[in-house]
Design a protein around this motif. Structure first.
Motif, PDB file in Angstrom:
ATOM      1  N   LYS A 125     -21.815 -77.498  77.066  1.00  0.00           N
ATOM      2  CA  LYS A 125     -21.894 -77.190  75.631  1.00  0.00           C
ATOM      3  C   LYS A 125     -23.302 -77.427  75.104  1.00  0.00           C
ATOM      4  O   LYS A 125     -23.833 -76.631  74.326  1.00  0.00           O
ATOM      5  N   GLN A 126     -23.910 -78.528  75.532  1.00  0.00           N
ATOM      6  CA  GLN A 126     -25.260 -78.847  75.071  1.00  0.00           C
ATOM      7  C   GLN A 126     -26.263 -77.797  75.551  1.00  0.00           C
ATOM      8  O   GLN A 126     -27.132 -77.374  74.794  1.00  0.00           O
ATOM      9  N   SER A 127     -26.135 -77.360  76.791  1.00  0.00           N
ATOM     10  CA  SER A 127     -27.033 -76.330  77.320  1.00  0.00           C
ATOM     11  C   SER A 127     -26.872 -75.019  76.570  1.00  0.00           C
ATOM     12  O   SER A 127     -27.856 -74.340  76.250  1.00  0.00           O
ATOM     13  N   ALA A 130     -25.769 -74.625  73.477  1.00  0.00           N
ATOM     14  CA  ALA A 130     -26.289 -74.789  72.116  1.00  0.00           C
ATOM     15  C   ALA A 130     -27.818 -74.741  72.114  1.00  0.00           C
ATOM     16  O   ALA A 130     -28.432 -74.110  71.244  1.00  0.00           O
ATOM     17  N   THR A 131     -28.441 -75.370  73.093  1.00  0.00           N
ATOM     18  CA  THR A 131     -29.898 -75.348  73.200  1.00  0.00           C
ATOM     19  C   THR A 131     -30.402 -73.923  73.391  1.00  0.00           C
ATOM     20  O   THR A 131     -31.365 -73.493  72.742  1.00  0.00           O
ATOM     21  N   GLU A 132     -29.739 -73.170  74.267  1.00  0.00           N
ATOM     22  CA  GLU A 132     -30.129 -71.776  74.508  1.00  0.00           C
ATOM     23  C   GLU A 132     -29.941 -70.939  73.245  1.00  0.00           C
ATOM     24  O   GLU A 132     -30.794 -70.121  72.891  1.00  0.00           O
ATOM     25  N   LEU A 163     -29.967 -71.955  70.063  1.00  0.00           N
ATOM     26  CA  LEU A 163     -30.985 -72.330  69.076  1.00  0.00           C
ATOM     27  C   LEU A 163     -32.358 -71.774  69.460  1.00  0.00           C
ATOM     28  O   LEU A 163     -33.131 -71.349  68.599  1.00  0.00           O
ATOM     29  N   ARG A 164     -32.658 -71.742  70.739  1.00  0.00           N
ATOM     30  CA  ARG A 164     -33.913 -71.181  71.219  1.00  0.00           C
ATOM     31  C   ARG A 164     -33.990 -69.702  70.848  1.00  0.00           C
ATOM     32  O   ARG A 164     -35.019 -69.213  70.388  1.00  0.00           O
ATOM     33  N   ARG A 165     -32.885 -68.991  71.017  1.00  0.00           N
ATOM     34  CA  ARG A 165     -32.827 -67.563  70.675  1.00  0.00           C
ATOM     35  C   ARG A 165     -32.941 -67.348  69.162  1.00  0.00           C
ATOM     36  O   ARG A 165     -33.622 -66.441  68.705  1.00  0.00           O
ATOM     37  N   ASP A 196     -34.456 -69.174  67.102  1.00  0.00           N
ATOM     38  CA  ASP A 196     -35.841 -69.455  66.713  1.00  0.00           C
ATOM     39  C   ASP A 196     -36.803 -68.342  67.129  1.00  0.00           C
ATOM     40  O   ASP A 196     -37.998 -68.436  66.888  1.00  0.00           O
ATOM     41  N   ASP A 217     -37.253 -66.986  70.361  1.00  0.00           N
ATOM     42  CA  ASP A 217     -37.671 -66.930  71.760  1.00  0.00           C
ATOM     43  C   ASP A 217     -36.999 -65.731  72.426  1.00  0.00           C
ATOM     44  O   ASP A 217     -35.784 -65.634  72.462  1.00  0.00           O
ATOM     45  N   THR A 222     -28.728 -71.771  84.319  1.00  0.00           N
ATOM     46  CA  THR A 222     -28.575 -73.218  84.248  1.00  0.00           C
ATOM     47  C   THR A 222     -27.527 -73.649  85.263  1.00  0.00           C
ATOM     48  O   THR A 222     -26.440 -73.080  85.321  1.00  0.00           O
TER      49      THR A 222
END
Length: 66
Positions: free
Chosen positions: A27-29, A31-33, A35-37, A39, A41, A48
């Protein structure tokens, strides 16, 4: 055989062997991906890998070779 080490897999008969996955880490991975998108990226998607564990229970027999 099942994925995710959920409570009910120990309550059935025979108990199900499972591949236990680190759900929180997944879930954390994700969410990080995400949020990166958000923003902006636009790099290629990343692969992963996460550690898993086989939990042997009665629904799976061991194979023996001599």
């Amino acid at each position: 055989m099942w994925f995710d080490n959920l409570e009910w897999t120990r309550l059935v008969s025979p108990e199900l062997s499972v591949v236990s996955q680190p759900v929180l880490g997944m879930k954390q991975s994700a969410a990080t991906e995400l949020l990166r998108r958000i923003d902006g990226d636009e790099d290629e998607f990343r692969t992963t890998f996460c550690d898993t564990e086989f939990v042997y229970r009665a629904s799976t027999c061991l194979l023996y070779t001599s």
